[in-house]
Scaffold this active site. Sequence first.
Site, mmCIF file in Angstrom:
data_model
loop_
_atom_site.group_PDB
_atom_site.id
_atom_site.type_symbol
_atom_site.label_atom_id
_atom_site.label_comp_id
_atom_site.label_asym_id
_atom_site.label_seq_id
_atom_site.Cartn_x
_atom_site.Cartn_y
_atom_site.Cartn_z
ATOM 1 N N LYS A 1 4.650 -2.346 -7.417
ATOM 2 C CA LYS A 1 4.261 -1.101 -6.775
ATOM 3 C C LYS A 1 4.759 0.130 -7.526
ATOM 4 O O LYS A 1 4.077 1.151 -7.590
ATOM 5 C CB LYS A 1 4.754 -1.091 -5.324
ATOM 6 C CG LYS A 1 4.024 -2.079 -4.415
ATOM 7 C CD LYS A 1 4.562 -2.048 -3.007
ATOM 8 C CE LYS A 1 3.710 -2.879 -2.065
ATOM 9 N NZ LYS A 1 3.611 -4.278 -2.440
ATOM 10 N N GLU B 1 9.523 5.901 -0.185
ATOM 11 C CA GLU B 1 8.351 6.710 0.124
ATOM 12 C C GLU B 1 8.616 7.548 1.366
ATOM 13 O O GLU B 1 9.375 7.144 2.260
ATOM 14 C CB GLU B 1 7.125 5.825 0.397
ATOM 15 C CG GLU B 1 6.523 5.189 -0.824
ATOM 16 C CD GLU B 1 5.278 4.373 -0.483
ATOM 17 O OE1 GLU B 1 4.998 4.189 0.721
ATOM 18 O OE2 GLU B 1 4.609 3.908 -1.416
ATOM 19 N N HIS C 1 2.390 -5.251 10.478
ATOM 20 C CA HIS C 1 1.815 -5.054 9.141
ATOM 21 C C HIS C 1 0.691 -6.029 8.800
ATOM 22 O O HIS C 1 0.212 -6.051 7.665
ATOM 23 C CB HIS C 1 2.904 -5.116 8.052
ATOM 24 C CG HIS C 1 4.006 -4.124 8.242
ATOM 25 N ND1 HIS C 1 3.830 -2.768 8.056
ATOM 26 C CD2 HIS C 1 5.300 -4.278 8.636
ATOM 27 C CE1 HIS C 1 4.968 -2.131 8.301
ATOM 28 N NE2 HIS C 1 5.860 -3.019 8.668
ATOM 29 N N ARG D 1 -8.179 -8.663 -5.813
ATOM 30 C CA ARG D 1 -8.871 -9.854 -5.321
ATOM 31 C C ARG D 1 -9.874 -9.432 -4.255
ATOM 32 O O ARG D 1 -9.958 -8.258 -3.896
ATOM 33 C CB ARG D 1 -7.862 -10.827 -4.694
ATOM 34 C CG ARG D 1 -6.990 -10.162 -3.619
ATOM 35 C CD ARG D 1 -6.090 -11.129 -2.913
ATOM 36 N NE ARG D 1 -5.082 -10.486 -2.102
ATOM 37 C CZ ARG D 1 -5.263 -9.974 -0.885
ATOM 38 N NH1 ARG D 1 -6.462 -10.017 -0.342
ATOM 39 N NH2 ARG D 1 -4.283 -9.411 -0.227
#
Length: 638
Positions: free
Chosen positions: A116, A200, A235, A297
């Site tokens: 990430k 973040e 999530h 994907r």
Amino acid sequence: MLKSLLIANRGEIACRIIRTARAMGVRTVAVYSDADAKALHVRSADEAVHIGPSPARESYLVGEKIIAAAKQTGAEAIHPGYGFLSENAEFAQSVIDAGLIWVGPKPDSIRAMGLKDAAKKLMDAAGVPTTPGYLGDNQDPDFLAEQAAAIGYPVLIKAVAGGGGKGMRKVDAPADFADALVSCKREAAASFGNDVVLLEKWIESPRHIEVQVFGDSHGNVVHLFERDCSLQRRHQKVIEEAPAPGMDAATRAAVCGAAVRAAKAVDYEGAGTIEFIADGSQGLRADRIWFMEMNARLQVEHPVTEEITGVDLVEWQLRVASGEPIPLRQEELSINGWAMEARLYAEDPAKGFLPSTGRLEHLVFGEADRVETGVEQGGAVSPFYDPMIAKIVCHGETRSDAISALAHAVSETEVWPVRTNAGFLVRALWSDSFVEADLDTGFIANAGDALIPPSEPEDALFEVAARLVHDSTEPVHNAGFRLNTVPVHRVTLASGGETRTVDVAMIGDQIVSVGDDAADYYLPENTDAAVVTGHIQGDQAILFADGTAYAFDIAARGSGHAAAGSGSILSPMPGKVIAVDVTAGQSVTKGQKLLTLEAMKMEHSLVAPFDGVVAELNASEGAQVQVDALLVRIEAAE
């Protein structure tokens, strides 16, 4: 065009790929573990190869076995589906090194988006907006705490190699940062073998917006518009839709344009998804939507994109992997209507969403535009893999049409004895906030227990179950009658620790025609359910109220008669009265417990059939009673 394809996956995605491949004339090869020996995807393929024991780490995650199966069967290409090895750059490279076609992005593209922090740096360089935060190499705890303070609380600590909600911690205050960092790094190391984290800014009203992109080996990249996947539980996505509600043309152009730039930055080929996080507190705005990550994907939710664009993304994958260009140009793609997908999981919402495994003795899907599944009636939900039973997908001209269609399709879904989240999905779809598109990723958590169906049947369902038992066992024309009375059939049912005897009156439209093994019933006015279906299975009546299953043990079936509406409470079987909860002359309400009978080593609570007064009481604690003895008579309230 390639001629043969091995699918390195299982379940519904394997069946989905096989369906398109067959339509294109491509021979398919399935792989399977011990647990999947009789699975639907195995029987659907042209050929199948056993690759090991049930645990995925000994079968579906062993790349060498999959490549060997492809070689053994003469397959030209390998499609990884999603999950398992789909984003494993080393496996992709191994497939290519073995002289096979990899149906997916190039290994370097997977690597570029795999971490990430590196991906966000790459996106910054490509002019793709990223969430404010810190993604440097310095992992010193004190330094990270300083960066968190500079970003401003709350902040999100996120593992750079994370996914599926693991390796993520929200921190609300500086005092909580150190402990959260240690916990996050520990989980990241255990889950991904990498404890590096980034920071973040926590978005207070986050919406999960993702854009479907597609690239080919000729340098072309297009987007197929956006999806909204904000309805998540821990999530994990639950309900997805396309397009995103509240997305205007200018914002769509900005976000989809950024997604195309992101794909081009890594020289992307095949199907991929650019995921964004949006601050929805002021609606969807281009300056408040930031890049989050890329999934290299096909996504689980790809059917909603197919439904609004008319594109078969698997067909595109096979064509691009064969060296062909993307079949359509950007200007040839458009949005048609609205699509929604609900993920039907084998889990029990009433028990904290614990997985529910076992044989699917009864499995009926409601009417939908498409149902993507890898199981069938008589099959099983295995404890070794993801508990998703199916993806139920509906399309409509408008968002309201799509909600209505999907809610009804899920309501009509019947699964037994495995428990599912169908009732939970129906409640989410019909909730005011969802209907009004007032949603973010905290929607389900904030709703709490309001979305969880009751674990015990409501009063009216006892009546419906009794009708089902009556219709299934005694034709109307065989019922007896008595002068000045309405013929009825008494049915004693036990469910949720409660036993009731119901007099089923055969009048008007209360009795609804029954098929061989199932029936639809009109409900009494006092029920909350919109759709109820049911069937008899052995000594049980199984009802599905808006998708939630309730089992009623058929304790006794009688053919005697009583005056309709008389309120006569008869003993359903010989037994002992162990408690009397009312007195003669007492006012009672419908469903109120009158007395408890002990019989067949079970306690059976007998309840008032309607509001009224105890006009007659013939039971006393400790008394032995015979079947059909009149225990209590209730007179209806004026």
